[in-house]
Design an enzyme around this catalytic site. Structure first.
Site, PDB file in Angstrom:
ATOM      1  N   ARG A  79       0.822  -1.216   0.000  1.00  0.00           N
ATOM      2  CA  ARG A  79       0.000   0.000   0.000  1.00  0.00           C
ATOM      3  C   ARG A  79       0.855   1.266   0.000  1.00  0.00           C
ATOM      4  O   ARG A  79       0.438   2.289  -0.535  1.00  0.00           O
ATOM      5  CB  ARG A  79      -0.947  -0.001   1.206  1.00  0.00           C
ATOM      6  CG  ARG A  79      -2.134  -0.916   1.000  1.00  0.00           C
ATOM      7  CD  ARG A  79      -3.070  -0.900   2.174  1.00  0.00           C
ATOM      8  NE  ARG A  79      -4.348  -1.511   1.830  1.00  0.00           N
ATOM      9  CZ  ARG A  79      -5.284  -1.829   2.700  1.00  0.00           C
ATOM     10  NH1 ARG A  79      -5.095  -1.611   3.991  1.00  0.00           N
ATOM     11  NH2 ARG A  79      -6.416  -2.364   2.305  1.00  0.00           N
TER      12      ARG A  79
ATOM     13  N   GLY B 176      -5.914  -5.471   2.141  1.00  0.00           N
ATOM     14  CA  GLY B 176      -4.574  -5.262   2.685  1.00  0.00           C
ATOM     15  C   GLY B 176      -3.909  -6.595   3.016  1.00  0.00           C
ATOM     16  O   GLY B 176      -2.772  -6.856   2.624  1.00  0.00           O
TER      17      GLY B 176
ATOM     18  N   LYS C 232     -12.901  -9.370   8.988  1.00  0.00           N
ATOM     19  CA  LYS C 232     -13.827  -8.229   9.122  1.00  0.00           C
ATOM     20  C   LYS C 232     -15.249  -8.674   8.767  1.00  0.00           C
ATOM     21  O   LYS C 232     -15.817  -8.281   7.749  1.00  0.00           O
ATOM     22  CB  LYS C 232     -13.387  -7.089   8.215  1.00  0.00           C
ATOM     23  CG  LYS C 232     -12.105  -6.421   8.694  1.00  0.00           C
ATOM     24  CD  LYS C 232     -11.726  -5.258   7.806  1.00  0.00           C
ATOM     25  CE  LYS C 232     -10.460  -4.581   8.297  1.00  0.00           C
ATOM     26  NZ  LYS C 232      -9.947  -3.588   7.352  1.00  0.00           N
TER      27      LYS C 232
ATOM     28  N   GLY D 111     -12.623  -4.356   1.215  1.00  0.00           N
ATOM     29  CA  GLY D 111     -14.014  -3.893   1.305  1.00  0.00           C
ATOM     30  C   GLY D 111     -14.333  -2.911   0.184  1.00  0.00           C
ATOM     31  O   GLY D 111     -15.421  -2.964  -0.420  1.00  0.00           O
TER      32      GLY D 111
HETATM   33  N1  LIG Z   1     -10.132 -18.472  11.127  1.00  0.00           N
HETATM   34  C1  LIG Z   1      -9.619 -17.271  11.414  1.00  0.00           C
HETATM   35  N2  LIG Z   1      -9.552 -16.830  12.693  1.00  0.00           N
HETATM   36  C2  LIG Z   1      -9.007 -15.627  12.986  1.00  0.00           C
HETATM   37  N3  LIG Z   1      -8.517 -14.773  12.074  1.00  0.00           N
HETATM   38  C3  LIG Z   1      -8.568 -15.160  10.788  1.00  0.00           C
HETATM   39  C4  LIG Z   1      -9.117 -16.411  10.398  1.00  0.00           C
HETATM   40  N4  LIG Z   1      -9.022 -16.497   9.048  1.00  0.00           N
HETATM   41  C5  LIG Z   1      -8.437 -15.369   8.622  1.00  0.00           C
HETATM   42  N5  LIG Z   1      -8.153 -14.557   9.654  1.00  0.00           N
HETATM   43  C6  LIG Z   1      -7.459 -13.244   9.643  1.00  0.00           C
HETATM   44  O1  LIG Z   1      -8.135 -12.353   8.795  1.00  0.00           O
HETATM   45  C7  LIG Z   1      -7.248 -11.248   8.587  1.00  0.00           C
HETATM   46  C8  LIG Z   1      -7.583 -10.545   7.309  1.00  0.00           C
HETATM   47  O2  LIG Z   1      -8.946 -10.175   7.278  1.00  0.00           O
HETATM   48  P1  LIG Z   1      -9.491  -8.922   6.451  1.00  0.00           P
HETATM   49  O3  LIG Z   1      -8.969  -7.652   7.041  1.00  0.00           O
HETATM   50  O4  LIG Z   1     -10.967  -9.085   6.387  1.00  0.00           O
HETATM   51  O5  LIG Z   1      -8.838  -9.161   5.005  1.00  0.00           O
HETATM   52  P2  LIG Z   1      -8.287  -8.090   3.958  1.00  0.00           P
HETATM   53  O6  LIG Z   1      -7.336  -7.159   4.673  1.00  0.00           O
HETATM   54  O7  LIG Z   1      -7.621  -8.901   2.909  1.00  0.00           O
HETATM   55  O8  LIG Z   1      -9.497  -7.365   3.456  1.00  0.00           O
HETATM   56  C9  LIG Z   1      -5.848 -11.851   8.601  1.00  0.00           C
HETATM   57  O9  LIG Z   1      -5.055 -11.118   9.513  1.00  0.00           O
HETATM   58  C10 LIG Z   1      -6.066 -13.302   9.063  1.00  0.00           C
HETATM   59  O10 LIG Z   1      -5.136 -13.720  10.048  1.00  0.00           O
HETATM   60  O1  LIG Z   2      -7.592  -2.408   5.357  1.00  0.00           O
HETATM   61  C1  LIG Z   2      -8.592  -1.855   4.877  1.00  0.00           C
HETATM   62  O2  LIG Z   2      -9.607  -2.542   4.334  1.00  0.00           O
HETATM   63  P1  LIG Z   2      -9.568  -4.110   3.897  1.00  0.00           P
HETATM   64  O3  LIG Z   2      -9.235  -4.934   5.129  1.00  0.00           O
HETATM   65  O4  LIG Z   2     -10.972  -4.360   3.420  1.00  0.00           O
HETATM   66  O5  LIG Z   2      -8.553  -4.255   2.820  1.00  0.00           O
HETATM   67  C2  LIG Z   2      -8.719  -0.358   4.790  1.00  0.00           C
HETATM   68  O6  LIG Z   2      -7.578   0.293   5.288  1.00  0.00           O
HETATM   69  C3  LIG Z   2      -9.979   0.118   5.511  1.00  0.00           C
HETATM   70  O7  LIG Z   2      -9.874  -0.153   6.886  1.00  0.00           O
HETATM   71  P2  LIG Z   2     -11.209  -0.301   7.769  1.00  0.00           P
HETATM   72  O8  LIG Z   2     -11.932  -1.566   7.316  1.00  0.00           O
HETATM   73  O9  LIG Z   2     -10.721  -0.396   9.208  1.00  0.00           O
HETATM   74  O10 LIG Z   2     -12.060   0.923   7.516  1.00  0.00           O
END
Ligand SMILES: Nc1ncnc2c1ncn2[C@@H]1O[C@H](COP(=O)(O)OP(=O)(O)O)[C@@H](O)[C@H]1O
Ligand SMILES: O=C(OP(=O)(O)O)[C@H](O)COP(=O)(O)O
Length: 399
Positions: A39, A357, A201, A380
């Site tokens: 990023r 991310g 998330k 997201g």
């Molecule tokens: N079964 C699980 N229990 C706890 N954390 C998890 C699990 N599966 C994935 N994760 C965690 O989810 C996190 C990423 O989630 P998220 O922020 O939604 O993805 P992104 O950043 O790709 O949008 C990672 O740090 C990973 O360790």
């Molecule tokens: O990491 C982010 O989103 P992502 O986990 O959906 O990739 C962005 O920085 C937004 O963060 P936020 O979901 O805490 O608003």
């Protein structure tokens, strides 16, 4: 991108202070070192354009999800050296994003210089989209640039509300290229179209799923998101991640998927652990049969194969959210396997779009970045854009 939104090429930044919203929400290790700088690297072309024109850049970002006040672990001071390395020059850091220090450092910024402000989310006003707070930030710069695609789905003070204080408000190169790349798939996705969702998330992304049902043929749910589905169906999930107040919603979602003819695919086996640690005791159980005191941290081998079969047959793949806690070696196999299947499907002609991310960090870490069609810095944000929504961060830039 909407034709009414201008990009950085439409302005000369000579003698101007550009207030640039970036998404430097990057993963850090236990020593606060940046483990994936995707990023940061992605925002460099915009910053360099401003500096090359003879302007200066004031960078503002959030990091993590602090609870509305300062928390050392979320300080952007931890990423200063990573930004300097990516940019190839020293930068200044303000220990606050508003207030007299930030104002003084911003005022003294010379042409070609860069200032990074402290985490915007140390103020609860940021996420509330508070106008006074946005106005205080706006005072620091002459021109507003939004290059934070990863946060463009948030209508926050620094991502949306702030734009109304500026005559000159433009999108950065990253924002523009992310939207252009996502638009290649939007509405002209070849079928079968498969969305793969995982990660942590849950509350945010579970709501997006419903709207994706109108777009996709297959919906694969893994990672932390899957346990709410398992529990809603009467399964036992131990201490796995759960979004308790979404249990009824998830059941409705499953019915809606059925009614719309979307193939919803959930894990059938789960790697469990007795603690959230790489060296915890591990076991493998059927999904929905997790004993008390244990938590699901990865998808199991049968699930990897099940998900892989559908991915293999897909022509368009949209993936957000790791399949397990890929940061720990003991729980990275599901994410690696799915990345492999996506790479194979891509090799035989599918278009694969991976965003987020942590998802971007995972594909980088395991060496798949060059084997998929496109890796987005937004998770997201990408999903919301792919539903056909105009992101608030983009809408705010419209003339
Ligand atoms: N079964 C699980 N229990 C706890 N954390 C998890 C699990 N599966 C994935 N994760 C965690 O989810 C996190 C990423 O989630 P998220 O922020 O939604 O993805 P992104 O950043 O790709 O949008 C990672 O740090 C990973 O360790
Ligand atoms: O990491 C982010 O989103 P992502 O986990 O959906 O990739 C962005 O920085 C937004 O963060 P936020 O979901 O805490 O608003």
């Amino acid at each position: 991108m909407s034709s009414t939104v201008k990009n950085v090429d439409s302005l000369s930044f000579a003698g101007k202070k550009a207030l640039v919203r970036v998404d430097f929400n990057v993963p850090l290790d236990e020593n606060f070192a940046v483990t994936d700088d995707t990023r940061i690297q992605a925002a460099i072309p915009t910053i360099k354009k401003i500096l090359k024109d003879g302007g200066s850049a004031i960078l503002m970002s959030h990091l993590g999800r602090p609870k509305g006040g300062p928390e050392d672990k979320y300080s952007l001071k931890h990423i200063v050296s990573a930004v300097e390395a990516a940019l190839g020059q020293k930068i200044k850091f303000a220990g606050d994003c508003i207030g007299s220090d930030a104002a003084k450092l911003a005022a003294g910024l010379g042409s070609g210089e860069v200032l990074l402000l402290e985490n915007l989310r140390f103020y609860k006003e940021e996420e509330k989209g508070d106008k006074d707070f946005a106005g205080k930030l706006a005072k620091l710069g002459d021109v507003y640039v939004n290059d934070a695609f990863g946060t463009a789905h948030r209508a926050h003070a620094s991502t949306a509300v702030i734009a109304e204080f500026f005559k000159d408000k433009v999108a950065g190169y990253l924002m523009e290229s992310e939207l252009t790349n996502a638009d290649k798939v939007l509405d002209k996705a070849e079928r079968p179209y498969t969305a793969v969702m995982g990660g942590a998330k849950i509350a945010d992304k579970i709501l997006i799923i419903e709207r994706l049902l109108d777009k996709v043929d297959n919906l694969i749910i893994g990672g932390g998101m899957s346990y709410t589905f398992a529990k809603a169906q009467g399964g036992k999930i131990g201490t796995s991640l759960l979004e308790e107040d979404k249990l009824d919603y998830v059941l409705e979602l499953m019915q809606k998927a059925k009614a719309k003819g979307v193939n919803l695919i959930l894990p059938v086996d789960t790697v469990i652990a007795d603690a959230f640690a790489n060296d915890a005791h591990q076991d493998l159980v059927s999904s929905g049969e997790i004993p008390d005191g244990w938590m699901g941290l990865d998808i199991g081998p049968k699930t990897r194969e099940l998900f892989g079969k559908t991915i293999w047959d897909s022509k368009t793949i949209l993936w957000n959210g790791p399949m397990g806690v890929f940061e720990m070696e003991s729980f990275n196999k599901g994410t690696i396997a799915i990345a492999e299947y996506v790479a194979q499907a891509t090799q035989k002609g599918a278009f694969s779009l991976i965003g987020g991310g942590d998802s971007a960090a995972a594909v980088n870490k395991f060496g798949f970045t060059d084997h998929v069609s496109y890796v987005s810095t937004g998770g997201g944000a990408l999903l919301e854009h792919m539903e056909g929504k105009v992101l608030p961060g983009v809408a705010a830039l419209a003339e």
